[in-house]
Design an enzyme around this catalytic site. Structure first.
Site, mmCIF file in Angstrom:
data_model
loop_
_atom_site.group_PDB
_atom_site.id
_atom_site.type_symbol
_atom_site.label_atom_id
_atom_site.label_comp_id
_atom_site.label_asym_id
_atom_site.label_seq_id
_atom_site.Cartn_x
_atom_site.Cartn_y
_atom_site.Cartn_z
ATOM 1 N N CYS A 139 0.826 -1.254 0.092
ATOM 2 C CA CYS A 139 0.116 -0.003 0.107
ATOM 3 C C CYS A 139 0.977 1.374 0.046
ATOM 4 O O CYS A 139 0.715 1.861 -0.888
ATOM 5 C CB CYS A 139 -0.949 0.001 1.160
ATOM 6 S SG CYS A 139 -1.801 1.592 1.324
ATOM 7 N N HIS B 250 -2.608 7.086 4.116
ATOM 8 C CA HIS B 250 -1.371 6.385 4.437
ATOM 9 C C HIS B 250 -0.087 6.479 3.758
ATOM 10 O O HIS B 250 0.644 5.703 3.452
ATOM 11 C CB HIS B 250 -1.842 4.785 3.903
ATOM 12 C CG HIS B 250 -1.000 3.526 4.591
ATOM 13 N ND1 HIS B 250 -1.023 2.601 3.895
ATOM 14 C CD2 HIS B 250 -0.870 3.646 5.743
ATOM 15 C CE1 HIS B 250 -0.579 1.684 4.879
ATOM 16 N NE2 HIS B 250 -0.033 2.635 5.957
#
Lengths: 464, 464
Positions: B71, B130
C-alpha cells in the site's frame, strides 16, 4: 374503420403464431477452450472482439457446465440431453473413443438432430464428431442431413515414422505428422486433413449453409476441432496473437463466430436464430502454453474440479435474449437439448430419463434457471455433486496420469459463491449441507441405470 | 458574409484553446482489489455492472500495473510519478506505515495535487491516505484543499482488550474491535470510524464535491478503504452478494463508481472529465474468502509476481477516450501522474527523475503506450523487470511470512503474452533475452538514487 379493426384483430390473433415460429438453432462448440480464455471472461492477452460483442448483445453465463470432463461423454450428453453413463458413452479406462474403437453413440438414443429433423429442421454437423467413426455411428446415422468434418480428434492419427514420439510432436507440430481424415457425408475426402485451414473451411461451410437454408428452420451443430492440440491456424492468424499459437487459434475461432453472426444478420435471420457458444470441457493444462486457462477456477480438462467442466457459455438471439446480461444462474449443455426441442415445438422423449431442463425462461429474461443441481461424473463414477452454491467432492483424482481415485468421507465441501476457486474445504463447519448433498447423490445413484458401455469396444486387430 | 467568415475564423482560432481546456481528473483507487475481482475481468460471482459499463464506455487495460506490491509505496508512487525508493517510501522490514510511524511523504516531493493546484485545480482527497499520519504529512500539507478519510489502514488500530487476537478478528469482524479515526481536514471527527458506512459516506462526499465544483477544474483522488480487511458494507449491500462479505464490499464500491459517473453526467461534466479506476496492489490471499482473486495471474499482494502488481485499470472520458476498447498496452499508476499533468497544462518536474509516461496518445486512441518496461520492487530492492512481453525475476520471496529472498541466476524468465500466469520458466531457451533484461536492470539500478528511508522512523515511546 371496421376494416382497420379487423386487420388489427387479425394481426393480434396471428401474433402468438409468429412468436412461436420455430427458431433456427446454432450451437458453436469449441474444443478444450478454458473458462478464462476469452476477453469477456478476463483473458489478458487473447483478443476475442467478436465473441465479446456476442456477449454484449446477448447473455453471458458465469455458471455454465459441460456434462463431462472429457470430449466423447461431453458430446454425447449435449446431443442426447442425458448424462454420459445413460448412453454408455463413458469409461473409466479409455475415457474417450479412439481410432481403434468399435463403439459409438447407440442408435436407440434420440439426438437433438433427430428430434429437430422430425419437426422439419434441416440439420447439419460441421466439425468434430467423436461419437463413433464406424459407418453406423456417423452423424448422418444420427439425424444429420449433412456432415463436414473429422470423425474423431485431430491428435489421434499419426503418420507412422514421422516426427518425434509423444508430446514433443505437439509442441512443434508439423502438418505432416498427423493423419486424421476429413469427411464429407460418409466419405473421406482428404487425408491427412490440412488442419491449418480447418477452422476457415468449417466457417465457409457454415456461412454457405446459413445462406442456402434461410427459408427452412435449421439446426447447425458447429463443433470446432480447435483449440484441441495439435494447434494449427491459417496464415491470416498464425503468429498474430500475443498468446502464441494457442491465442492464434482462439482468435481464428473468434473470427469464425463473427462470420457466423454477420451472415445471420445479413440474411435477416437474427430475430429468429438462437446461437449458443460453449465448449466441451476445460483447458488441457498438460500442454502448457499449448493448453488454455480456466481463469480462477481449479484444474482443467479431465478433472471434476470446476476448471474441468465449467466453460464459457453465451446465448445470442437479438430481440429475444436480452442484451448485455451476465447471469450467475446454473445451466448445462444438456439443457440446450431440452430447450432447443421446446423452442422447435418437439416433445422431449418421455420413455427415458432426460437430464436437461428447459431454460427458455432464463434465456428470454423472464425467469430463473430450473437447474439447481449438477452431477460431476468422471467416466462412469459420480465424483461430485453441486446443489445451489455448494459442491461436495466424494472422490477426487488427478486429471491425467497414474494417480488413483481418492475417496473423501466426509466429502470435501466448497461454497462456489464465496470460493469459486475451490480453495477452502468447509465440510466440518457445514455438516448439514454435507448430509443434504449425500442424500442427493445417493438418490441419484440409485436411479441411475447405465447403458451398455461403448468405449471399451475395440475393432478386432484382423479388421483394422 | 465577411462578418460570418470572421466569426468562423474566430471560432477556428478558439478551437485549440477549447480542445486544450483543462479536464477534471478523477482517480478512483480501491484497496487490495484483485485483477480477477470484477465482472469485466471475469469474476463469476461478484456483480459489478457499473464498472463493467464504465469499461464498455471507455478503455479497459489488461496490462496495468500499480507501482508496488503493498500500500504505502504504491500510493507514494501514484502521487509522485516516481518509483517508491526515490521518495524513501518503502522498506524491507516494515513495508508500510503504521500508527507508530514517524515518517511520511517528504515535503520535497511534488504531488499530483500540488502540481494541479498550481494550475488552478480544486484538489480533494477522499478516503485512505497512508502516506504519513503526523500533522506535517497529511493530505492538506501535500496540495489537497480538503481531506475526508482515514489517515492509515482500517486494520491498524485495535480497541485494547476487544475481540479475539490476530486473524480471527478479521474473519468475524465486529465494528467495536477497531479504532481507526475518521478525519476531516486535519481533525479527527469520529473514532472509531464506523466502517460500515465508509464507502457510502466517501461517495456522498465525492458526489457533493462534483456538484459544487463544476465551474473550476478539479482533481479528485478517491481512495477507497475497501476491500482491505476487515471488511464492512452498509446495510444496503451486506449479505447481498453471492461472493459473501468480500463480494458485498466490492459491489458497494461498484455502486459508488456508478454514483460518481452518474453525477458527472448529470452535471454535464462527462465531456471534460477523465475518470480512471484502478487499485493499489493485488489481492491479499492470506485472508482466504476475505481476500480477492488475481484471476489467472500468479500470487497476490506483497509479491512481485503478476498477481501482486497487475491490477484492473479502466479509463473513462466520453468523447475523448474511445468506447469499448480493450488494450494490452502496458501502463502504470505512475503514468497517471505525468498524463494528468500534461492534460492540465502543467510541467512535469524537471529537477528529479520521474518514472511515469504521458499515455494521452493511448487514452485518446491515437497511439501506443510509450511504456515498454516495468520495474518490480519489493521494498527497496529490485526483484523483477519486465520489458515487452518478457519478465525476469532476479529475486523471489513469499508474499508474507518468514521466507527469505531467493536470488536467481540466471533469473526466472517468463513470456507474459504466451504465459500470463508465469508458469513456465523459459530462461534457458532465451539467454539473449535474459542478457538484455539484465542490462536494463543493471543500468536502472546504477541510476537509482534512493531517498531518505521514511518507513523505519518511529514515534519515540514517550510521545505515543
Amino acid at each position: 374503420m371496421r376494416l382497420f379493426l379487423s386487420v388489427a384483430s387479425l394481426l393480434l390473433l396471428l401474433a402468438p403464431t409468429v412468436a412461436a415460429e420455430q427458431p433456427n438453432i446454432v450451437i458453436i462448440f469449441s474444443d478444450d477452450l478454458g473458462y478464462g480464455d476469452l476477453g469477456c471472461y478476463g483473458h489478458p492477452t487473447i483478443k476475442t472482439p467478436n465473441i465479446d460483442k456476442m456477449a454484449a448483445e446477448g447473455m453471458k453465463f458465469t455458471t455454465f457446465y459441460s456434462a463431462a470432463e472429457v470430449c466423447t461423454p461431453s458430446r454425447a450428453a449435449l446431443l442426447t440431453g442425458r448424462l454420459p453413463p445413460r448412453s454408455g458413452m463413458c469409461s473409466d479406462t479409455r475415457r474417450v473413443l479412439f481410432p481403434d474403437s468399435a463403439g459409438g453413440l447407440p442408435a436407440s438414443e434420440v439426438t437433438l438432430a433427430e428430434a429437430l429433423k422430425a419437426k422439419g429442421y434441416i440439420t447439419a454437423c460441421i466439425g468434430k464428431w467423436h461419437l463413433g467413426h464406424l459407418p453406423e455411428y456417423l452423424p448422418m446415422k444420427h439425424g444429420f442431413d449433412s456432415f463436414y468434418g473429422l470423425p474423431y480428434v485431430n491428435d489421434m492419427d499419426r503418420v507412422p515414422d514421422k516426427g518425434p514420439k509423444g508430446r514433443p510432436a505437439f509442441f512443434d507440430p508439423k502438418i505432416e505428422y498427423w493423419n486424421v481424415p476429413l469427411m464429407r457425408g460418409e466419405k473421406i475426402i482428404e487425408r491427412p486433413a490440412d488442419q491449418h485451414t480447418l477452422t476457415k473451411r468449417y466457417t465457409q461451410e457454415a456461412v454457405k449453409l446459413i445462406k442456402e437454408k434461410k427459408d427452412t428452420p435449421f439446426f447447425l451443430y458447429f463443433a470446432h476441432t480447435m483449440p484441441h492440440v495439435p494447434l494449427f491456424a491459417s496464415k491470416d492468424f498464425a503468429g498474430k496473437s500475443a498468446r502464441g499459437i494457442y491465442g492464434d487459434v482462439v482468435e481464428e475461432i473468434d473470427w469464425s463466430v463473427g462470420e457466423v453472426l454477420k451472415t445471420i444478420r445479413e440474411e435477416k435471420l437474427d430475430k429468429k436464430t438462437l446461437v449458443f457458444f460453449t465448449d466441451d470441457n476445460g483447458p488441457w493444462l498438460l500442454f502448457n502454453e499449448h493448453g488454455g486457462s480456466a481463469g480462477l477456477l481449479r484444474d482443467g480438462k479431465g478433472s471434476t474440479w470446476e476448471g474441468g467442466m465449467r466453460v464459457p457459455g453465451i446465448a445470442w438471439w437479438p430481440g429475444t435474449v436480452p442484451a448485455g446480461v451476465t447471469t450467475q444462474e446454473m445451466a448445462s449443455t444438456m439443457d440446450l437439448y431440452v430447450t432447443a426441442l421446446k423452442l422447435a415445438g418437439a416433445d422431449v422423449p418421455a420413455d427415458r430419463p432426460i437430464d436437461g431442463f428447459d431454460i427458455t425462461p432464463l434465456l428470454t429474461g423472464k425467469g430463473k434457471s430450473p437447474r439447481d443441481t449438477m452431477f460431476f461424473y468422471r467416466g462412469t463414477r459420480l465424483f461430485a455433486v453441486r446443489h445451489g452454491p455448494w459442491k461436495a467432492h466424494f472422490i477426487t483424482q488427478v486429471a491425467y496420469g497414474k494417480g488413483a481415485p481418492t475417496p473423501h468421507d466426509p466429502p470435501l465441501l466448497y461454497h462456489l459463491g464465496r470460493d469459486p476457486g475451490e480453495k477452502f474445504d468447509v465440510a466440518k463447519d457445514n455438516m448439514e449441507v454435507v448430509k443434504q448433498l449425500k442424500e442427493i447423490a445417493t438418490k441419484h445413484s440409485k436411479d441411475m441405470k447405465p447403458g451398455e458401455p461403448q468405449l471399451e469396444k475395440r475393432i478386432p486387430p484382423e479388421k483394422k
